[in-house]
Design a protein around this motif. Structure first.
Motif, PDB file in Angstrom:
ATOM      1  N   SER A  17      -1.900   3.620 -14.934  1.00  9.11           N
ATOM      2  CA  SER A  17      -2.813   2.566 -14.492  1.00  9.11           C
ATOM      3  C   SER A  17      -2.098   1.537 -13.620  1.00  9.11           C
ATOM      4  O   SER A  17      -2.710   0.950 -12.738  1.00  9.11           O
ATOM      5  CB  SER A  17      -3.578   1.948 -15.662  1.00  9.11           C
ATOM      6  OG  SER A  17      -2.791   1.113 -16.406  1.00  9.11           O
ATOM      7  N   ARG A  18      -0.795   1.353 -13.813  1.00  5.27           N
ATOM      8  CA  ARG A  18      -0.060   0.477 -12.890  1.00  5.27           C
ATOM      9  C   ARG A  18      -0.110   1.044 -11.465  1.00  5.27           C
ATOM     10  O   ARG A  18      -0.331   0.319 -10.503  1.00  5.27           O
ATOM     11  CB  ARG A  18       1.406   0.347 -13.310  1.00  5.27           C
ATOM     12  CG  ARG A  18       1.612  -0.535 -14.516  1.00  5.27           C
ATOM     13  CD  ARG A  18       3.092  -0.604 -14.896  1.00  5.27           C
ATOM     14  NE  ARG A  18       3.231  -0.947 -16.295  1.00  5.27           N
ATOM     15  CZ  ARG A  18       3.153  -2.183 -16.793  1.00  5.27           C
ATOM     16  NH1 ARG A  18       2.947  -3.201 -15.985  1.00  5.27           N
ATOM     17  NH2 ARG A  18       3.259  -2.411 -18.066  1.00  5.27           N
ATOM     18  N   ARG A  25      -6.110  -2.305  -5.776  1.00  7.16           N
ATOM     19  CA  ARG A  25      -6.138  -3.732  -5.429  1.00  7.16           C
ATOM     20  C   ARG A  25      -5.587  -4.026  -4.058  1.00  7.16           C
ATOM     21  O   ARG A  25      -5.881  -5.053  -3.465  1.00  7.16           O
ATOM     22  CB  ARG A  25      -5.468  -4.575  -6.500  1.00  7.16           C
ATOM     23  CG  ARG A  25      -3.977  -4.504  -6.560  1.00  7.16           C
ATOM     24  CD  ARG A  25      -3.430  -5.488  -7.587  1.00  7.16           C
ATOM     25  NE  ARG A  25      -2.032  -5.312  -7.802  1.00  7.16           N
ATOM     26  CZ  ARG A  25      -1.492  -4.485  -8.695  1.00  7.16           C
ATOM     27  NH1 ARG A  25      -2.270  -3.743  -9.455  1.00  7.16           N
ATOM     28  NH2 ARG A  25      -0.197  -4.388  -8.829  1.00  7.16           N
ATOM     29  N   ARG A  26      -4.793  -3.144  -3.512  1.00  4.97           N
ATOM     30  CA  ARG A  26      -4.279  -3.358  -2.161  1.00  4.97           C
ATOM     31  C   ARG A  26      -5.147  -2.637  -1.121  1.00  4.97           C
ATOM     32  O   ARG A  26      -4.814  -2.600   0.057  1.00  4.97           O
ATOM     33  CB  ARG A  26      -2.843  -2.865  -2.046  1.00  4.97           C
ATOM     34  CG  ARG A  26      -1.888  -3.614  -2.942  1.00  4.97           C
ATOM     35  CD  ARG A  26      -0.915  -4.459  -2.167  1.00  4.97           C
ATOM     36  NE  ARG A  26      -0.157  -5.324  -3.048  1.00  4.97           N
ATOM     37  CZ  ARG A  26       0.287  -6.526  -2.706  1.00  4.97           C
ATOM     38  NH1 ARG A  26       0.015  -7.015  -1.520  1.00  4.97           N
ATOM     39  NH2 ARG A  26       0.960  -7.256  -3.550  1.00  4.97           N
ATOM     40  N   LYS A  55       1.960   2.700   9.221  1.00  7.67           N
ATOM     41  CA  LYS A  55       2.218   1.346   8.747  1.00  7.67           C
ATOM     42  C   LYS A  55       1.664   1.169   7.327  1.00  7.67           C
ATOM     43  O   LYS A  55       2.320   0.594   6.470  1.00  7.67           O
ATOM     44  CB  LYS A  55       1.559   0.355   9.715  1.00  7.67           C
ATOM     45  CG  LYS A  55       2.075  -1.054   9.577  1.00  7.67           C
ATOM     46  CD  LYS A  55       1.378  -1.989  10.560  1.00  7.67           C
ATOM     47  CE  LYS A  55       1.282  -3.352   9.898  1.00  7.67           C
ATOM     48  NZ  LYS A  55       2.106  -4.386  10.412  1.00  7.67           N
ATOM     49  N   GLN A  59       3.734   0.484   3.756  1.00  2.11           N
ATOM     50  CA  GLN A  59       3.417  -0.617   2.839  1.00  2.11           C
ATOM     51  C   GLN A  59       3.120  -0.081   1.431  1.00  2.11           C
ATOM     52  O   GLN A  59       3.578  -0.657   0.444  1.00  2.11           O
ATOM     53  CB  GLN A  59       2.233  -1.424   3.406  1.00  2.11           C
ATOM     54  CG  GLN A  59       1.825  -2.650   2.610  1.00  2.11           C
ATOM     55  CD  GLN A  59       2.891  -3.728   2.446  1.00  2.11           C
ATOM     56  OE1 GLN A  59       2.910  -4.441   1.463  1.00  2.11           O
ATOM     57  NE2 GLN A  59       3.791  -3.853   3.409  1.00  2.11           N
ATOM     58  N   LYS A  62       6.439   0.717  -0.174  1.00  3.02           N
ATOM     59  CA  LYS A  62       7.170  -0.499  -0.562  1.00  3.02           C
ATOM     60  C   LYS A  62       6.547  -1.143  -1.801  1.00  3.02           C
ATOM     61  O   LYS A  62       7.251  -1.616  -2.684  1.00  3.02           O
ATOM     62  CB  LYS A  62       7.173  -1.493   0.591  1.00  3.02           C
ATOM     63  CG  LYS A  62       8.139  -1.135   1.703  1.00  3.02           C
ATOM     64  CD  LYS A  62       7.939  -2.089   2.866  1.00  3.02           C
ATOM     65  CE  LYS A  62       9.092  -2.042   3.853  1.00  3.02           C
ATOM     66  NZ  LYS A  62       8.851  -3.000   4.948  1.00  3.02           N
ATOM     67  N   GLN A  63       5.232  -1.174  -1.829  1.00  5.80           N
ATOM     68  CA  GLN A  63       4.566  -1.785  -2.988  1.00  5.80           C
ATOM     69  C   GLN A  63       4.822  -0.946  -4.251  1.00  5.80           C
ATOM     70  O   GLN A  63       5.015  -1.494  -5.326  1.00  5.80           O
ATOM     71  CB  GLN A  63       3.062  -1.951  -2.742  1.00  5.80           C
ATOM     72  CG  GLN A  63       2.708  -2.980  -1.675  1.00  5.80           C
ATOM     73  CD  GLN A  63       3.068  -4.406  -2.045  1.00  5.80           C
ATOM     74  OE1 GLN A  63       3.329  -4.734  -3.194  1.00  5.80           O
ATOM     75  NE2 GLN A  63       3.101  -5.287  -1.049  1.00  5.80           N
ATOM     76  N   HIS A  65       7.448   0.812  -4.870  1.00  5.67           N
ATOM     77  CA  HIS A  65       8.829   0.545  -5.288  1.00  5.67           C
ATOM     78  C   HIS A  65       8.940  -0.717  -6.120  1.00  5.67           C
ATOM     79  O   HIS A  65       9.855  -0.864  -6.922  1.00  5.67           O
ATOM     80  CB  HIS A  65       9.737   0.420  -4.062  1.00  5.67           C
ATOM     81  CG  HIS A  65      10.304   1.736  -3.606  1.00  5.67           C
ATOM     82  ND1 HIS A  65      11.090   2.504  -4.417  1.00  5.67           N
ATOM     83  CD2 HIS A  65      10.190   2.404  -2.442  1.00  5.67           C
ATOM     84  CE1 HIS A  65      11.442   3.595  -3.758  1.00  5.67           C
ATOM     85  NE2 HIS A  65      10.905   3.561  -2.559  1.00  5.67           N
ATOM     86  N   LYS A  66       8.003  -1.664  -5.899  1.00  7.92           N
ATOM     87  CA  LYS A  66       8.076  -2.923  -6.648  1.00  7.92           C
ATOM     88  C   LYS A  66       7.686  -2.756  -8.112  1.00  7.92           C
ATOM     89  O   LYS A  66       8.005  -3.611  -8.934  1.00  7.92           O
ATOM     90  CB  LYS A  66       7.167  -3.975  -5.992  1.00  7.92           C
ATOM     91  CG  LYS A  66       7.778  -4.571  -4.754  1.00  7.92           C
ATOM     92  CD  LYS A  66       6.828  -5.532  -4.074  1.00  7.92           C
ATOM     93  CE  LYS A  66       6.691  -6.836  -4.833  1.00  7.92           C
ATOM     94  NZ  LYS A  66       5.918  -7.832  -4.043  1.00  7.92           N
ATOM     95  N   LEU A  67       6.953  -1.693  -8.425  1.00  8.80           N
ATOM     96  CA  LEU A  67       6.595  -1.475  -9.828  1.00  8.80           C
ATOM     97  C   LEU A  67       7.868  -1.117 -10.589  1.00  8.80           C
ATOM     98  O   LEU A  67       8.615  -0.231 -10.172  1.00  8.80           O
ATOM     99  CB  LEU A  67       5.550  -0.363  -9.957  1.00  8.80           C
ATOM    100  CG  LEU A  67       4.196  -0.644  -9.300  1.00  8.80           C
ATOM    101  CD1 LEU A  67       3.290   0.579  -9.409  1.00  8.80           C
ATOM    102  CD2 LEU A  67       3.516  -1.856  -9.926  1.00  8.80           C
ATOM    103  N   ILE A  68       8.083  -1.810 -11.679  1.00  8.26           N
ATOM    104  CA  ILE A  68       9.348  -1.658 -12.400  1.00  8.26           C
ATOM    105  C   ILE A  68       9.517  -0.231 -12.937  1.00  8.26           C
ATOM    106  O   ILE A  68      10.615   0.307 -12.957  1.00  8.26           O
ATOM    107  CB  ILE A  68       9.434  -2.684 -13.563  1.00  8.26           C
ATOM    108  CG1 ILE A  68       9.190  -4.103 -13.058  1.00  8.26           C
ATOM    109  CG2 ILE A  68      10.762  -2.572 -14.317  1.00  8.26           C
ATOM    110  CD1 ILE A  68      10.166  -4.644 -12.054  1.00  8.26           C
ATOM    111  N   ASN A  69       8.423   0.407 -13.336  1.00  9.34           N
ATOM    112  CA  ASN A  69       8.517   1.764 -13.904  1.00  9.34           C
ATOM    113  C   ASN A  69       8.615   2.863 -12.851  1.00  9.34           C
ATOM    114  O   ASN A  69       8.767   4.032 -13.183  1.00  9.34           O
ATOM    115  CB  ASN A  69       7.315   2.052 -14.816  1.00  9.34           C
ATOM    116  CG  ASN A  69       7.274   1.168 -16.049  1.00  9.34           C
ATOM    117  OD1 ASN A  69       6.202   0.800 -16.510  1.00  9.34           O
ATOM    118  ND2 ASN A  69       8.432   0.804 -16.580  1.00  9.34           N
ATOM    119  N   VAL A  70       8.505   2.488 -11.579  1.00  6.44           N
ATOM    120  CA  VAL A  70       8.635   3.492 -10.519  1.00  6.44           C
ATOM    121  C   VAL A  70      10.105   3.599 -10.130  1.00  6.44           C
ATOM    122  O   VAL A  70      10.752   2.606  -9.813  1.00  6.44           O
ATOM    123  CB  VAL A  70       7.778   3.123  -9.292  1.00  6.44           C
ATOM    124  CG1 VAL A  70       8.123   4.001  -8.098  1.00  6.44           C
ATOM    125  CG2 VAL A  70       6.293   3.254  -9.642  1.00  6.44           C
TER     126      VAL A  70
END
Lengths: 164, 581
Positions: A17-18, A25-26, A55, A59, A62-63, A65-70
């Motif tokens: 779900s993350r 949401r993006r 592009k 994005q 990159k987004q 990658h920001k998820l801690i579990n990824v």
């Protein structure tokens, strides 16, 4: 253009779900998604197909990658890779039509996995083009139901998508 | 939560293993906070956190009891912004947790480090729609850097350690830990390890050497450079490096709302804030620049205006710790992923000024021709709100911390309060949360008891968390709450004035209370200024008082914030206004 992303994630509660929530949401669209275990314990692999410009996909990556579990994200569409999907089709198959259908299934190297008095279930794997082609041919007989797994993909050659 | 078995990288590599005896979940939390040097927690008790509060009762840790959970997050946020340390919040399950949501979203947008601990219904009741059950990890997934639902007490030490690590490293942000009530009482071995390694988390701090050389070259070649910095400068402690850089490279500096204070407001190279209510000089400089050095900014729409026409003449160097910010809104010529301070220090080593004398001269001309106007109505007429801000700025001590709410008073403060130092201006930038300022000021005052703290708010914003007067009185905080009272939701009214033909639909706050009497009812001091000639005397009186003081400034009700750039217009298309004075 369609991009196939291989995403290695820690197998923790809520990780799907993350990832899915991030797409919605993006404003990114998931075309299809397949999730399963990898050889490394505790790590799962998600294969997500997303449609969009260079592009946008940059994005998305990159987004993600920001998820801690990824742990790792690779765009397999950028590299030589094998992509497959499995399709199950329940098609109308009264007695007179069965051998015709059988022939189509053989041409596509599929399998008949279930037969009933009026229907057959056919299993076929391949890339998107091939699956669309067999679907089109079987439409003639009347498709009752289909189920697809979503794409999975691996790099060609010895290289692997590894964590870290 | 299942124990991960990722051993090739080491899920948590223990160098200094500290073995302690068994501890309950609640004890582990108190111990972890001690190990993280937390001196203060903001919170509100409730059914699911009684076991935690029961342990807290025996601890020396200071707990600040707020009157609404939202205020606990804002206060922790204010605390974090002035100290740089993570703010810590306790709240109960269900409504306690959902009341935190606005505060968490606010901290997430502004990259503020927080560790939030919520109670949850017991493990066996999760998913049954139990009394005061809410899926707070699900709800806060999009507004936290990361969050956890604890299922085994033995996981708690690592989770607490990771939460502090995540909140306060890389791009800072709020982390939430949801803990079922029974976990607080269950026991396990307590091993707290601060040497953390998370496989999917590895922020880049050092800038890429090749990109840094390209940036140095671009700065040398530039004729019209400008440094455009934001909140990232403050989070990374980059102010001294920024000042050295600007002076060595002879590059003028523009700071976003979030960056105010990162560069001295009275330095000759400082051009002010850009964007919707920015200075004309900053907006012209960004539009005409041939090189923008963007540092710790995210090119928000309130800054860029119409994105297609933003800085079309410029090459852009973008320094940010979050790779996802680079190229998100604006195309970047020289991307540098890294900690802003570290990168600026690296640039400083080799940077040489370009030929910028003519550019600096042109900028001086704009500054002379387009000062940000601050009118005065003169004695006996309604007070100009800008005049209130100017006087607060003039009369308050050098190190004063200013917290604002959201709206017109916020923009006037950004324009007219002379913010000379870092960590002295705290405001809700990204989310624009009315009700933020007062509890944030409480958090800032508790963190810095020796500094003067002023909350500049509006009559609308203040009423969104006015109940915190009890917290301020209870803690005997010497705090000034300056209410810029125009009887309207001023910023919305301004838009109705300019874009909706003066149709003031539901923006007049009829029925406002008497703020002086409100102050008195809570046991605080209330003062009022209704004419310009007593603005300074009232401020002086407030500064000399002990305890919280509300000053009710009755200001010109239809004053607008100028200059203004209409939404989605290029930032050099400026509505000057301001002629009203």
């Amino acid at each position: 253009m369609k991009h196939v992303l291989a995403i290695l994630v820690e197998n923790k509660p809520g990780v799907l779900s993350r990832v899915a929530g991030l797409f919605s949401r993006r404003g990114f669209n998931i075309d299809n998604i397949a999730v399963g275990e990898t050889v490394a314990p505790g790590i799962s692999r998600m294969t997500i197909t997303v449609e969009g410009s260079e592009k946008l996909v940059e994005q998305v990556i990159k987004q993600l990658h920001k998820l801690i579990n990824v742990i790792k994200v690779s765009n397999l569409s950028k590299e030589s890779s094998v992509m497959r999907e499995l399709l199950l089709i329940k098609v109308n198959a009264e007695v007179g039509y069965r051998s015709d259908i059988q022939q189509i299934v053989e041409t596509f190297r599929g399998k008949v996995v279930d037969v009933s008095p009026e229907s057959m279930v056919i299993e076929v794997t391949g890339d998107e083009e091939k699956l669309e082609a067999i679907k089109l041919l079987l439409q003639h007989y009347g498709i009752r139901e289909i189920a697809r797994t979503g794409k999975v993909a691996l790099l060609r050659g010895a290289a692997i998508t590894r964590e870290g | 939560m299942r124990k991960p078995e990722i051993n090739n990288k080491g899920y948590l590599e223990c160098e200094h293993r500290q073995i302690s005896s068994a501890a309950s979940g609640a004890t582990m939390i108190i111990k972890a906070l001690e190990k993280e040097n937390v001196d203060m927690v903001f919170g509100y008790p409730g059914g699911a956190v009684i076991p935690l509060y029961n342990k807290l009762y025996d601890s020396t840790l200071k707990h600040v009891l707020v009157r609404h959970e939202q205020a606990a997050v804002h206060a922790a946020d204010g605390y974090a912004r002035v100290t740089g340390k993570p703010g810590v919040v306790f709240a109960t399950s269900g409504p306690g947790a959902t009341n935190l949501v606005t505060g968490i979203a606010n901290a997430y947008m502004d990259s503020v480090p927080l560790v939030i601990i919520t109670g949850q219904v017991p493990c066996s009741s999760i998913g049954t729609d139990a009394f005061q059950e809410a899926d707070i990890t699900g709800i806060t997934m999009p507004i936290t850097k990361h969050n956890y639902l604890v299922k085994e007490v033995s996981d708690l030490p690592n989770i607490l350690s990771e939460a502090f690590f995540l909140a306060s490293t890389g791009r800072r942000g709020p982390v939430l830990i949801d803990i079922p009530k029974d976990i607080f009482d269950r026991e396990a071995e307590f091993v707290y390890n601060r040497n953390r390694k998370i496989p999917g988390y590895n922020p880049t701090y050092e800038g890429h050497a090749g990109q840094i050389s390209r940036a140095v070259k671009a700065i040398k070649e530039a004729k019209r450079p400008v440094l455009f910095g934001g909140g990232g400068l403050l989070r990374s402690g980059a102010s001294p490096a920024l000042q050295d850089f600007a002076e060595k490279a002879r590059v003028p500096v523009i700071l976003t709302l979030m960056g105010l204070g990162a560069f001295p407001g009275d330095n000759e190279l400082y051009l002010g804030m850009p964007g919707m209510h920015g200075t004309i000089t900053a907006n012209y400089a960004l539009t005409q620049a041939d090189l923008i050095i963007a540092a710790g900014v995210r090119f928000d729409d309130r800054v860029t205006g119409k994105i297609e026409e933003f800085a079309n003449n410029a090459r852009v160097i973008h320094i940010d710790i979050d790779p996802a910010e680079i190229g998100k809104n604006v195309n970047i010529d020289v991307p540098i992923v890294g900690d802003v301070k570290t990168v600026l220090e690296a640039l400083l080593k080799n940077v040489q000024p370009g030929d910028t004398a003519e550019w600096l001269q042109q900028i001086k001309g704009w500054q002379k021709n387009y000062p940000t106007l601050c009118g005065s109505n003169g004695a006996g007429r309604p007070i100009k709100p800008q005049f209130v801000i100017k006087e607060l700025s003039r009369l308050s001590p050098e190190n004063t911390i200013v917290a604002t709410d959201v709206g017109q008073h916020q923009m006037w403060t950004a324009q007219h309060f002379n913010i000379k130092r870092p960590y002295k201006f705290i405001t809700s930038g990204g989310l624009g949360t009315m009700g933020y300022g007062f509890p944030a000021a409480i958090g800032a005052k508790l963190a810095c008891p020796d500094e003067t703290v002023i909350c500049i708010t509006g009559d609308g914003s203040f009423q969104m968390n006015i109940q915190e007067l009890a917290t301020a009185v209870n803690n005997q905080l010497d705090l000034i709450i300056a209410v810029v009272n125009n009887g309207y939701l001023g910023m919305v009214r301004q838009w109705q004035d300019i874009f909706y033909n003066k149709r003031y639909a539901h923006t007049a706050l009829e029925g406002n209370p008497d703020f002086v009497k409100v102050a008195e009812a809570y046991g605080a001091k209330g003062l009022r200024a209704a004419g310009e000639n007593n603005v300074s005397s009232v401020i002086e009186e407030a500064l000399s008082e002990k305890g919280p003081v509300i000053i009710d400034f009755i200001v010109d009700p239809e004053e607008n914030v100028y200059p203004m750039v209409a939404p989605n217009c290029p930032i050099n298309e400026i509505i000057f206004g301001g002629a009203r004075s």
